[in-house]
Design a protein around this motif. Structure first.
Motif, short mmCIF file in Angstrom:
data_model
loop_
_atom_site.label_atom_id
_atom_site.label_comp_id
_atom_site.label_asym_id
_atom_site.label_seq_id
_atom_site.Cartn_x
_atom_site.Cartn_y
_atom_site.Cartn_z
N ARG A 619 0.80 -1.21 0.00
CA ARG A 619 0.00 0.00 0.00
C ARG A 619 0.84 1.27 0.00
O ARG A 619 0.29 2.37 -0.13
N LEU A 620 2.15 1.16 0.14
CA LEU A 620 2.98 2.36 0.30
C LEU A 620 2.84 3.32 -0.87
O LEU A 620 2.73 4.53 -0.68
N ARG A 621 2.85 2.80 -2.07
CA ARG A 621 2.73 3.68 -3.24
C ARG A 621 1.44 4.48 -3.20
O ARG A 621 1.43 5.69 -3.45
N SER A 622 0.33 3.82 -2.87
CA SER A 622 -0.97 4.51 -2.82
C SER A 622 -0.99 5.55 -1.71
O SER A 622 -1.51 6.65 -1.88
N ILE A 623 -0.41 5.21 -0.55
CA ILE A 623 -0.39 6.15 0.57
C ILE A 623 0.42 7.39 0.20
O ILE A 623 0.00 8.53 0.46
N LEU A 624 1.56 7.19 -0.43
CA LEU A 624 2.40 8.32 -0.81
C LEU A 624 1.69 9.22 -1.83
O LEU A 624 1.84 10.45 -1.81
N ARG A 625 0.92 8.61 -2.72
CA ARG A 625 0.20 9.41 -3.74
C ARG A 625 -0.85 10.31 -3.10
O ARG A 625 -1.23 11.34 -3.66
N GLU A 626 -1.34 9.92 -1.92
CA GLU A 626 -2.36 10.72 -1.24
C GLU A 626 -1.77 11.78 -0.32
O GLU A 626 -2.49 12.64 0.18
N GLN A 627 -0.46 11.70 -0.06
CA GLN A 627 0.16 12.63 0.88
C GLN A 627 0.40 13.98 0.22
O GLN A 627 0.70 14.07 -0.97
N PRO A 628 0.30 15.07 1.01
CA PRO A 628 0.58 16.40 0.48
C PRO A 628 2.09 16.63 0.38
O PRO A 628 2.72 17.26 1.22
#
Length: 634
Positions: A619-628
């Motif tokens: 899930r790391l890639r998806s989480i990073l894409r959502e981070q500001p």
């Protein structure tokens, strides 16, 4: 997307993340005596419950380790918790539950379903996944005769056994077919909280470092350092680090000179810069590049077999296990536990699993710089996650790709494999030798012949500096069979120390993913005595399962290390275990010579071309894409 179901993993009183937590010692008695007595009592109580249910008494101590001192009570209340213990299969747990609960222990028992869900996610973690698609878990529950898998999942989420996430499917076939105007496909994932929290903590830490660096107020002359860099790629790396709190650097073995140049330049500018490597062997090689160490310091080094003292290394070098062990290795720590560093360069970054990466990033202070460097073609971490690959795919920080190729025929061969091509390479000095075999028995015979005779005689590399790498431990040409054959030829003996003899070549694995090459020195009442590049090690008899013979290793065990000569064994039955990253790692472990004992015929080019790596759900890639994430240049 954050979890839409909250909760913690199940565990007994006094446990955290499934591990036993000791009570504070009584000042009136020695701490060891205080901690040992309750554990002995807890083990005895667990042993009684296990015996009543027909389970092996040997599971008592693991039960206390996993469930805490209340293990006996917990197992009686929920017998399917026995599934969390090593070696227990589902049918064993069902029999244990029937013995304790009687007829009411049916396949639809909510406790059984909950334990199965956790078991499925834990087994997925062993394969590298940090989460699993809910549809796959439902299907697996059906195969275990759970009457209502959907309800079982709802209850597991409701009681906090697992977390549920809904996010974009970035890697599935539907994602690749979707146009830019279409909404990306979604998927529902289930995960254990330890890995979910680790990935989210890691993403938060990376964004923190990207956000807290102030490039407008530099403390050093990075421009001058880039001007003095030994290569264009090193200069690119220095310039990127000057502008960003997190940088990803990719390249092969020769490209390691670039992070070494960065660390040297930063320390020359008065900054507290440190490099971190995955293994002692990697540390030795990087130490040579930094100019203050001896690249032959490790017995596995590509240049020498001489053993040395780790104090020979530059002050700026530390291994990842040493840094995370709490033993005081590496840079000092501030009162808040953060590292006293301005720059931390992590080599061998593909070897980072998500929990180690989260711990490491959390320790880097605000305003400091972090570089994750490594070869994206090698095998991923032993533990769950694909941190380096996810960070590359997320594109949230500058990425510097080295333009420094690995030299010679071996460099040419491995570079081709990295892009999916197995090409014929001219090897005038016998740098690469192909040895075709018909079956596994012939593969073992030819391997022993190569290590003991052919490579020392024709290449000039002695047997102790030649490493055999094979796909697995089992099978007719796995590490067990090969090590037995190599021991008989190279160091015969009765195995008088629990199967080991002085002079045996071994690896000690004190923790998953930590592989310490060593030689057996002897044994005494304290345990098996080993000598490694980091110094002497004594392994207690109760932990001898962490020691294996090591003339032959798997590619996962060999990752992060290099040898002057490597014999890669590819028996005909190994095709299903191979992918491009395995071949790349095994072949790339050779510094001067590679022999390939080849029984897979035309399957090898197909594997290299079509199977880059074993898929992992993370899930790391998806989480990073959502981070500001702050805007990045380059």
């Amino acid at each position: 997307m954050r979890a839409i179901g909250e909760g913690r993993s199940r565990g007994g009183p006094g446990t955290e993340a499934g591990g036993a937590q000791e009570s504070p010692p009584d000042e009136a008695r020695p701490a060891a005596a205080v901690s040992r007595a309750p554990r002995d009592e807890a083990s005895a109580a667990a042993r009684a419950v296990l015996t009543e249910g027909g389970a092996p008494e040997a599971l008592a101590r693991p039960a206390v380790d996993a469930l805490g001192e209340g293990a006996a009570r917990l197992l009686r209340e929920d017998p399917w918790l026995v599934l969390s213990l090593p070696g227990v299969r589902v049918e064993h747990a069902d029999g244990f539950a029937r013995a304790l609960l009687g007829p009411q222990a049916g396949p639809g028992d909510p406790r059984r379903a909950r334990a199965l869900v956790v078991r499925l996610l834990e087994r997925a973690a062993l394969e590298g996944h940090t989460a699993v698609e809910a549809s796959k878990v439902r299907a697996a529950l059906g195969q275990h005769f759970v009457p209502d898998p959907e309800e079982a999942l709802r209850e597991s989420v409701s009681d906090g056994s697992v977390l549920v996430f809904q996010e974009e499917d970035l890697d599935g076939p539907a994602a690749s077919k979707a146009s830019e105007d279409e909404e990306p496909p979604m998927r529902v994932l289930l995960g254990l909280d330890r890995y979910a929290l680790a990935e989210e903590s890691l993403a938060d830490g990376l964004v923190r470092l990207l956000s807290t660096l102030d490039p407008a107020a530099p403390k050093a002359d990075w421009v001058g350092a880039a001007r003095e860099a030994p290569s264009p790629s090193a200069a690119d790396l220095i310039r990127a680090v000057a502008e960003s709190g997190v940088v990803v650097h990719t390249g092969g073995e020769a490209a390691r000179a670039e992070p070494a140049a960065l660390v040297s330049a930063a320390r020359g500018l008065g900054l507290r810069a440190w490099a971190v490597t995955a293994t002692e062997d990697s540390r030795a090689r990087l130490g040579g590049l930094l100019g203050s160490g001896n690249s032959g310091n490790s017995g596995n080094s590509a240049d020498s077999g001489d053993s040395g003292d780790s104090a020979d290394f530059p002050e700026a070098l530390v291994t990842l296990p040493g840094l995370l062990s709490g033993s005081g290795e590496g840079p000092e720590r501030a009162e808040d536990g953060s590292l006293d560093v301005d720059l931390l360069v992590v080599c061998d970054a593909p070897r980072l699993d998500v929990e180690a990466a989260a711990t490491l990033v959390e320790s880097v202070p605000d305003g400091a710089r972090l570089v994750l460097s490594g070869d994206p073609g090698v095998l991923w971490s032993v533990g769950p996650g694909r941190v380096f690959a996810d960070l590359l795919a997320a594109k949230v920080c500058p990425q510097v790709a080295s333009r420094t190729p690995d030299p010679g025929p071996l460099g040419e061969l491995v570079s081709g494999i990295g892009i999916g091509e197995l090409t014929a390479v001219e090897a005038p000095e016998k740098e690469i030798v192909i040895v075709p075999v018909r079956d596994a028995g012939e593969a073992v015979h030819r391997t022993v012949q190569l290590v003991a005779d052919s490579v020392p005689r024709a290449i000039g590399v002695p047997s102790e500096h030649t490493q055999v790498i094979t796909p697995g431990h089992g099978g007719a040409a796995g590490t067990r069979v090969l090590n037995a054959a190599l021991k008989e030829r190279l160091n015969p003996g009765p195995g008088r120390f629990d199967g080991f003899d002085p002079g045996d070549r071994v690896v000690h694995v004190p923790a998953p993913g930590t592989v310490v090459p060593a030689r057996v020195v002897g044994a005494d009442e304290g345990g098996l005595r080993l000598e490694s590049a980091a110094g002497p090690v004594t392994v207690a008899r109760e932990h001898l399962a962490t020691v294996r013979h090591a003339w032959a290793l798997t590619a996962h065990q060999a990752a992060g290390m290099r040898w002057p000569a490597v014999v890669a064994v590819l028996p005909g039955d190994a095709v299903q275990a191979l992918d491009r990253s395995w071949v790349y790692t095994a072949f790339g472990s050779a510094a001067r010579h590679l022999s390939v004992v080849h029984g897979v015929e035309q399957a090898l080019p197909k594997v290299i071309a079509q199977i880059p790596a074993r898929a992992r759900t993370t899930r790391l890639r998806s989480i990073l894409r959502e981070q500001p994430v702050p805007p990045q240049e380059g």
